[in-house]
Motif scaffolding. Structure first.
Motif, PDB file in Angstrom:
ATOM      1  N   ASP A  32       0.869  -1.073   0.004  1.00 42.08           N
ATOM      2  CA  ASP A  32       0.059  -0.025   0.011  1.00 42.08           C
ATOM      3  C   ASP A  32       0.868   1.144  -0.098  1.00 42.08           C
ATOM      4  O   ASP A  32       0.681   2.136  -0.753  1.00 42.08           O
ATOM      5  CB  ASP A  32      -0.862   0.107   1.093  1.00 42.08           C
ATOM      6  CG  ASP A  32      -1.751   1.214   1.280  1.00 42.08           C
ATOM      7  OD1 ASP A  32      -1.018   2.198   2.044  1.00 42.08           O
ATOM      8  OD2 ASP A  32      -2.930   1.391   0.632  1.00 42.08           O
ATOM      9  N   LEU A  36       0.577   3.017  -3.561  1.00 45.21           N
ATOM     10  CA  LEU A  36      -0.404   4.047  -3.742  1.00 45.21           C
ATOM     11  C   LEU A  36       0.256   5.457  -3.049  1.00 45.21           C
ATOM     12  O   LEU A  36      -0.132   6.560  -3.468  1.00 45.21           O
ATOM     13  CB  LEU A  36      -1.387   3.725  -2.603  1.00 45.21           C
ATOM     14  CG  LEU A  36      -2.241   2.451  -3.141  1.00 45.21           C
ATOM     15  CD1 LEU A  36      -3.410   2.253  -2.095  1.00 45.21           C
ATOM     16  CD2 LEU A  36      -2.624   2.554  -4.756  1.00 45.21           C
ATOM     17  N   HIS A  37       1.076   5.314  -2.083  1.00 41.97           N
ATOM     18  CA  HIS A  37       1.803   6.652  -1.491  1.00 41.97           C
ATOM     19  C   HIS A  37       2.957   7.140  -2.340  1.00 41.97           C
ATOM     20  O   HIS A  37       2.986   8.351  -2.684  1.00 41.97           O
ATOM     21  CB  HIS A  37       2.358   6.460  -0.094  1.00 41.97           C
ATOM     22  CG  HIS A  37       1.363   6.176   0.965  1.00 41.97           C
ATOM     23  ND1 HIS A  37       1.151   6.325   2.302  1.00 41.97           N
ATOM     24  CD2 HIS A  37       0.127   5.043   0.858  1.00 41.97           C
ATOM     25  CE1 HIS A  37       0.281   5.865   3.047  1.00 41.97           C
ATOM     26  NE2 HIS A  37      -0.321   5.069   2.111  1.00 41.97           N
ATOM     27  N   TRP A 117      -2.561  -9.656   4.640  1.00 44.96           N
ATOM     28  CA  TRP A 117      -2.685  -8.662   3.635  1.00 44.96           C
ATOM     29  C   TRP A 117      -4.333  -8.255   3.542  1.00 44.96           C
ATOM     30  O   TRP A 117      -4.355  -6.721   3.624  1.00 44.96           O
ATOM     31  CB  TRP A 117      -2.051  -9.068   2.282  1.00 44.96           C
ATOM     32  CG  TRP A 117      -2.258  -7.870   1.189  1.00 44.96           C
ATOM     33  CD1 TRP A 117      -2.542  -6.828   1.571  1.00 44.96           C
ATOM     34  CD2 TRP A 117      -1.778  -8.083   0.127  1.00 44.96           C
ATOM     35  NE1 TRP A 117      -2.364  -6.060   0.309  1.00 44.96           N
ATOM     36  CE2 TRP A 117      -1.786  -6.739  -0.739  1.00 44.96           C
ATOM     37  CE3 TRP A 117      -1.143  -9.247  -0.890  1.00 44.96           C
ATOM     38  CZ2 TRP A 117      -1.291  -6.597  -2.060  1.00 44.96           C
ATOM     39  CZ3 TRP A 117      -0.723  -8.917  -2.281  1.00 44.96           C
ATOM     40  CH2 TRP A 117      -1.124  -7.862  -2.702  1.00 44.96           C
ATOM     41  N   ASN A 121      -5.734  -4.435   4.616  1.00 43.11           N
ATOM     42  CA  ASN A 121      -6.772  -3.692   3.818  1.00 43.11           C
ATOM     43  C   ASN A 121      -8.295  -3.253   4.376  1.00 43.11           C
ATOM     44  O   ASN A 121      -8.620  -2.254   4.399  1.00 43.11           O
ATOM     45  CB  ASN A 121      -7.038  -4.406   2.317  1.00 43.11           C
ATOM     46  CG  ASN A 121      -5.919  -4.147   1.393  1.00 43.11           C
ATOM     47  OD1 ASN A 121      -4.713  -3.922   1.635  1.00 43.11           O
ATOM     48  ND2 ASN A 121      -6.091  -4.117   0.310  1.00 43.11           N
ATOM     49  N   GLU A 124      -7.301  -1.107   7.648  1.00 44.36           N
ATOM     50  CA  GLU A 124      -6.783   0.178   7.267  1.00 44.36           C
ATOM     51  C   GLU A 124      -8.182   1.053   6.319  1.00 44.36           C
ATOM     52  O   GLU A 124      -8.192   2.036   6.821  1.00 44.36           O
ATOM     53  CB  GLU A 124      -5.552   0.225   6.520  1.00 44.36           C
ATOM     54  CG  GLU A 124      -4.789   1.313   6.360  1.00 44.36           C
ATOM     55  CD  GLU A 124      -5.327   2.177   5.156  1.00 44.36           C
ATOM     56  OE1 GLU A 124      -4.991   3.487   5.211  1.00 44.36           O
ATOM     57  OE2 GLU A 124      -5.623   1.803   4.001  1.00 44.36           O
ATOM     58  N   GLY A 125      -8.796   0.075   5.708  1.00 45.21           N
ATOM     59  CA  GLY A 125      -9.487   0.937   4.818  1.00 45.21           C
ATOM     60  C   GLY A 125     -10.849   1.356   5.532  1.00 45.21           C
ATOM     61  O   GLY A 125     -11.378   2.449   5.298  1.00 45.21           O
ATOM     62  N   VAL A 137      -8.309   6.306  -0.855  1.00 46.98           N
ATOM     63  CA  VAL A 137      -7.267   5.577  -1.954  1.00 46.98           C
ATOM     64  C   VAL A 137      -7.111   6.446  -2.907  1.00 46.98           C
ATOM     65  O   VAL A 137      -5.770   6.556  -3.213  1.00 46.98           O
ATOM     66  CB  VAL A 137      -7.986   4.352  -2.456  1.00 46.98           C
ATOM     67  CG1 VAL A 137      -7.223   3.660  -3.631  1.00 46.98           C
ATOM     68  CG2 VAL A 137      -8.419   3.210  -1.379  1.00 46.98           C
ATOM     69  N   PHE A 150     -11.252  -0.994  -2.549  1.00 42.30           N
ATOM     70  CA  PHE A 150      -9.902  -1.390  -1.603  1.00 42.30           C
ATOM     71  C   PHE A 150     -10.610  -2.409  -0.543  1.00 42.30           C
ATOM     72  O   PHE A 150      -9.796  -3.517  -0.436  1.00 42.30           O
ATOM     73  CB  PHE A 150      -9.469  -0.108  -0.998  1.00 42.30           C
ATOM     74  CG  PHE A 150      -8.092  -0.297  -0.240  1.00 42.30           C
ATOM     75  CD1 PHE A 150      -6.782  -0.176  -0.785  1.00 42.30           C
ATOM     76  CD2 PHE A 150      -8.002  -0.323   1.262  1.00 42.30           C
ATOM     77  CE1 PHE A 150      -5.831  -0.229  -0.260  1.00 42.30           C
ATOM     78  CE2 PHE A 150      -7.115  -0.368   1.944  1.00 42.30           C
ATOM     79  CZ  PHE A 150      -5.853  -0.525   1.425  1.00 42.30           C
TER      80      PHE A 150
END
Length: 184
Positions: A32, A36-37, A117, A121, A124-125, A137, A150
């Motif tokens: 992630d 994504l970052h 994993w 998600n 965190e989502g 996201v 996500f």
């Protein structure tokens, strides 16, 4: 002693579930954060705090000072991911006492890593995207759909990992011939 008495006195081997899930949480966080970052630059840890649900000061990532603060919080996030991977490796190392190389090919471990994993998600989502609202996201007009996607990916990873680990052979991490009393 009868067979049923013998089998009930045998301690089940230590599971790969906990180390796999902890590794999966850390590795999922790294994916992630890196994808994504950093690579896509869709968000950082605090990019939506101008519309968050908890009143965190907004750090506009389009400014140098805002990007610096977002980068610091991305670093804190990556540190937590790194610690999760280290903890998962430590737990795995403590539970697998022989034939350590073969554990890396076991469906059990990789299934639990995928499930971890997916768990990352999902947690965190729900927490960061929906409850706290500190980032999404991919911000913009369709951010809710990106956030829901996500969560769907997280649910699929969790379910796929769970099914993968179930399809594997049981893995006894203790050496053969070691008595149940010797396992602790």
């Amino acid at each position: 002693m009868t067979n049923t008495a013998q089998s009930s006195s045998v301690v089940a081997p230590a599971s790969l579930r906990l180390p796999g899930i902890v590794l999966g949480v850390g590795l999922g966080g790294f994916i992630d954060g890196i994808l994504l970052h950093q690579l896509l630059q869709w968000h950082h840890m605090l990019t939506s705090t101008n519309t968050d649900n908890i009143g965190v000061r907004y750090y506009d990532p389009a400014t140098v000072s805002g990007l610096e603060m977002n980068t610091v919080w991305d670093g804190v996030f990556h540190t937590v991911c790194w610690l999760s991977v280290l903890l998962g490796m430590a737990i795995l190392y403590s539970r697998v006492t022989h034939d350590r190389r073969s554990v890396w090919t076991s469906r059990g471990l990789w299934g639990w890593i995928l499930a971890g994993w997916g768990l990352f998600n999902l947690v965190e989502g729900v927490l960061d995207h929906h409850i706290l609202g500190i980032h999404h996201v991919h911000g913009g007009a369709y951010q809710l759909w990106w956030d829901i996607g996500f969560l769907i990916v997280g649910a699929l990873l969790f379910a796929g990992g769970y099914l993968l680990q179930r399809s594997g052979r049981p893995y006894d991490p203790a050496p053969a011939g070691r008595s149940a009393e010797g396992r602790g």
